[in-house]
Design an enzyme around this catalytic site. Structure first.
Site, PDB file in Angstrom:
ATOM      1  N   ALA A  54       0.709  -1.280   0.008  1.00 42.35           N
ATOM      2  CA  ALA A  54       0.120   0.140   0.038  1.00 42.35           C
ATOM      3  C   ALA A  54       0.809   1.227  -0.028  1.00 42.35           C
ATOM      4  O   ALA A  54       2.262   1.143   0.301  1.00 42.35           O
ATOM      5  CB  ALA A  54      -0.788  -0.135   1.329  1.00 42.35           C
ATOM      6  N   LYS A  55       0.266   2.373  -0.087  1.00 42.84           N
ATOM      7  CA  LYS A  55       1.018   3.708  -0.087  1.00 42.84           C
ATOM      8  C   LYS A  55      -0.089   4.800   0.069  1.00 42.84           C
ATOM      9  O   LYS A  55      -1.121   4.636  -0.292  1.00 42.84           O
ATOM     10  CB  LYS A  55       1.903   4.205  -1.333  1.00 42.84           C
ATOM     11  N   GLY A  56       0.376   5.909   0.735  1.00 35.69           N
ATOM     12  CA  GLY A  56      -0.600   6.993   0.925  1.00 35.69           C
ATOM     13  C   GLY A  56       0.316   7.987   0.797  1.00 35.69           C
ATOM     14  O   GLY A  56       1.349   8.275   0.948  1.00 35.69           O
TER      15      GLY A  56
END
Ligand code: NAD
Length: 407
Positions: free
Chosen positions: A90-92
């Site tokens: 994931a990444k944000g």
């Protein structure tokens, strides 16, 4: 080439692995210190959750876009699969320059962003961590916000926290230390004793400085280091603890006594056993790759070598330890933090280091074995990057097939 691993990769499966599972875009207001209201845009992308909860950092930078977050999320899937920890990717991020906010504004922005993405966060579902522009304090605010919403303290929802609230020992040093753990194996492979090894490091931030310190502690000679202002060189080896003290005082490696100045370009071309780019992406290019004289290139940074440079280096016989393996120490330490939080039982630094070494060493030799296996199917000898990627993709593909396609 993936078919080589014994199980044909179905067409639809490749399409599944290419696409992110979910993408969330949030537009939210933050009250500034002067009473005005500003709108911000943030993202959280889960690329793949087949092997476990998604894991990946949160970036605060003005250039953050959905495309960038999406690409970095996929990168995390492969990195976690390669070192075989039970996570997806994931990444944000938020498009913001954190240096332009006051501490109170930064806290309000973080708490609102955490609230907006909290429908995707969960200790068993998606666990953020720091990335460019975020730090342990910001992780603490995310943990606190999430805990306030659920009504009880949930340290395992985010990693990279301060020690006082469920952070882990060794997290700060983890990536640089991990780089040297794999370099130690690469040196063994090349029959170069650690005490005789010479090392040059581009970048003296979190990754570069702790890689240098670990190398120094292991008995290697770190002959050159650099930062954005330039570099320093001493063929006899630099005293890294003293250099770190110098950097604490002067904020640059420049001006360190007992060393000559050197440019970043000269550093990359030094005749050393190991070159560690630990600064930015795209540093080793088609132009300067022919000058690289190192025998081992250990990618501390993400993406420091362009694809054109990669081909030149492989042709020259440089042994490349690809980034997804070389800098995985950070995510491994994050994994340890999460495990300790879930169990409410904390490990010693010695336990952290020995467990990390076991994981990274295993991954290192698995990549070597994969390269050998894939050569039979046309892989260019020495293309450890493709081998690492193939191994990671294969693990996710296999997990998908074993679980089956729902419903
Ligand atoms: P950092 O900001 O702490 O340090 C970056 C260093 O690079 C600084 O010394 C800076 O002066 C130097 N630098 C910047 N521009 C330069 C230039 N043009 N030439 C030479 N040096 C330059 O960053 P970091 O956390 O050490 O990360 C470095 C790299 O490692 C990044 O690619 C990052 O994505 C990657 N990485 C970091 C971690 C981690 O845990 N910190 C984990 C995995 C990968």
């Amino acid at each position: 080439m993936l078919e080589a691993s014994g199980h044909p990769l179905k067409k639809g499966l490749i399409e599944f692995l290419r696409r992110p599972k979910r993408e969330l875009i949030v537009n939210f207001p933050v009250q500034m210190d002067d009473g005005s209201i500003r709108m911000f845009t943030g993202y959280r992308v889960h690329h793949n959750a087949v092997r476990g909860p998604t894991k990946g950092g949160i970036r605060y930078h003005p250039d953050v876009t959905l495309e960038e977050v999406r690409a970095l999320a996929m990168w995390m899937t492969w990195k976690c699969a390669l070192v075989n920890i039970p996570y997806g990717g994931a990444k944000g991020g938020v498009a913001v320059d954190p240096a332009k906010l006051s501490p109170r504004e930064l806290e309000r922005l973080t708490r609102r962003y955490a609230t907006e993405i909290s429908l995707l966060m969960h200790p068993g579902g998606d666990v953020p961590a720091p990335d460019v522009g975020t730090n342990p304090q910001i992780m603490a605010w995310i943990m606190d916000t999430y805990s306030m919403h659920t009504g009880f303290t949930q340290p395992a929802v985010v990693t990279g926290k301060p020690l006082e609230i469920g952070g882990t020992l060794g997290r700060v040093e983890a990536t640089g230390r991990g780089v040297m753990m794999v370099v130690a194996e690469a040196l063994k492979l090349h029959k170069i004793p650690m005490e005789q090894a010479t090392i040059a490091i581009q970048g003296f931030g979190n990754v570069g400085s702790y890689a240098a310190l670990t190398a120094y502690q292991m008995g290697a000679r770190v002959v050159a280091v650099s930062d954005v202002h330039g570099g320093i060189y001493n063929p006899e080896g630099l005293d890294i603890p003293r250099l770190m003290e110098h950097v604490r005082q002067h904020r640059t490696v420049r001006g360190f006594p007992e060393a000559e100045p050197i440019t970043n370009m000269e550093l990359l071309a030094l005749k050393v056993d190991v070159l560690i780019p630990a600064a930015l992406e795209n540093q080793i290019t088609a132009e300067n790759a022919p000058n690289v004289q190192a025998r081992i290139l250990a990618e501390g940074a993400n993406g420091p070598t362009t694809p054109e440079a990669d081909e030149i280096l492989i042709e020259k016989g440089v042994f490349i330890v690809p980034d997804i393996l070389c800098n995985a120490g950070g995510v491994v330490a994050s994994y340890f933090e999460w495990v300790q939080d879930l169990q409410s039982f904390f490990w010693t630094e010695e336990e952290i280091n020995s467990r990390m070494e076991r994981i990274l060493r295993r991954a290192f030799y698995e990549v070597l074995a994969k390269e050998e296996e894939l050569r039979r199917y046309g892989l260019k000898p020495g293309d450890y990057r493709t081998a690492a990627q193939a191994l990671a993709i294969w693990r996710v593909a296999q997990a998908t097939l074993i679980r089956g396609i729902y419903p």
